[in-house]
Design an enzyme around this catalytic site. Structure first.
Site, PDB file in Angstrom:
ATOM      1  N   SER A  87      14.895 -39.975 -13.133  1.00  0.00           N
ATOM      2  CA  SER A  87      13.828 -40.291 -14.079  1.00  0.00           C
ATOM      3  C   SER A  87      14.316 -40.457 -15.513  1.00  0.00           C
ATOM      4  CB  SER A  87      12.731 -39.215 -14.044  1.00  0.00           C
ATOM      5  OG  SER A  87      13.165 -38.038 -14.684  1.00  0.00           O
ATOM      6  N   LYS A 114      12.996 -33.777 -19.494  1.00  0.00           N
ATOM      7  CA  LYS A 114      12.189 -34.906 -19.971  1.00  0.00           C
ATOM      8  C   LYS A 114      12.248 -35.003 -21.489  1.00  0.00           C
ATOM      9  CE  LYS A 114      10.364 -36.354 -16.042  1.00  0.00           C
ATOM     10  NZ  LYS A 114      11.336 -35.650 -15.223  1.00  0.00           N
TER      11      LYS A 114
END
Length: 237
Positions: A158, A196
């Site tokens: 991701s 993230k």
């Protein structure tokens, strides 16, 4: 910086043209990269063309020209250099000298620092919270200026557009705060850890992926605890 798939495709095209003088077909590229459809190859080709690595020749089938290779592979089109066993990056996109060519330490400031590896971190769907200390790695002292640090092995894709790939090891400075745009280790609901980019959306916290295949996840602030901020990256070739 190229994503892992862009890098793999560019090298595959280059090697095939060196062998046969003919670019591979889209079906061959799809099979080589283990993609489900040719649409993924179209996207990768477009991205490589936009970044100036290849050129599509008009009015000719399967006509591709490799214009340049990444600096980590070769300085030009004269062929790939041998990879060093490992490359340590002090910050994303800024590679330090490969370990194989680094001068020997001459003072205490040059001695590598041992940093504990605390398990795996998800760069994808969050996984269980960080595990216990598994082993240690050595990093240059310049990568860890002040504070406590730890390392985590990355699992997932991701964050590939931020240059963080599955299998990389990230070096994290321990902190419970972050600025918007920082890449952080975030603990969600005290049970899921994920890597993230940290954002604020009004009163909420957004955990943003660097891959369009993943959605940004938004939480009330009481559900997210920052566990650390990315300061370095280690990649083994």
């Amino acid at each position: 910086m190229l994503t892992r798939k862009q890098h793999e495709l560019l090298i595959f095209i280059h090697e095939r043209m060196k062998e046969s003088g003919i670019p591979p077909s889209f079906d061959e590229m799809k099979e080589a990269l283990d993609l489900a459809s040719k649409s993924g190859i179209h996207r990768l080709i477009t991205a490589l063309e936009e970044r100036g690595f290849i050129r599509r020749l008009p009015n000719r089938a399967r006509a591709l020209e490799v214009l340049r290779l990444p600096d980590s592979i070769a300085p030009g089109l004269g062929g790939p250099r041998k990879f060093s066993p490992s490359v340590i990056e002090g910050s994303l996109g800024k590679s330090s000298t490969p370990a194989s060519s680094r001068r020997p330490p001459t003072s205490a400031d040059d001695v590598a620092v041992a940093v504990p590896v605390m398990g795996r971190i998800a760069a994808g769907v969050p996984i269980d919270a960080i595990q216990n200390h598994t082993h240690s790695i050595s990093v240059p002292p310049g990568m860890i200026a002040g504070g406590d640090h730890y390392a985590l092995e990355v699992k997932g894709d991701s964050m590939i557009e931020a240059g963080i790939f599955d299998g990389d090891t990230v070096v994290i400075r321990q902190t419970n705060s972050a600025n918007p745009g920082d890449i952080v280790v975030a603990l969600v609901d005290d049970e899921e850890a994920t890597l993230k980019r940290f954002r604020r959306k009004g009163a909420s916290i957004a955990l943003e992926a660097a891959n369009p295949s993943y959605e940004t996840r938004i939480f009330p602030p009481d559900r997210v605890k920052v566990q650390g901020r990315l300061v370095g990256l280690i990649r083994v070739y």
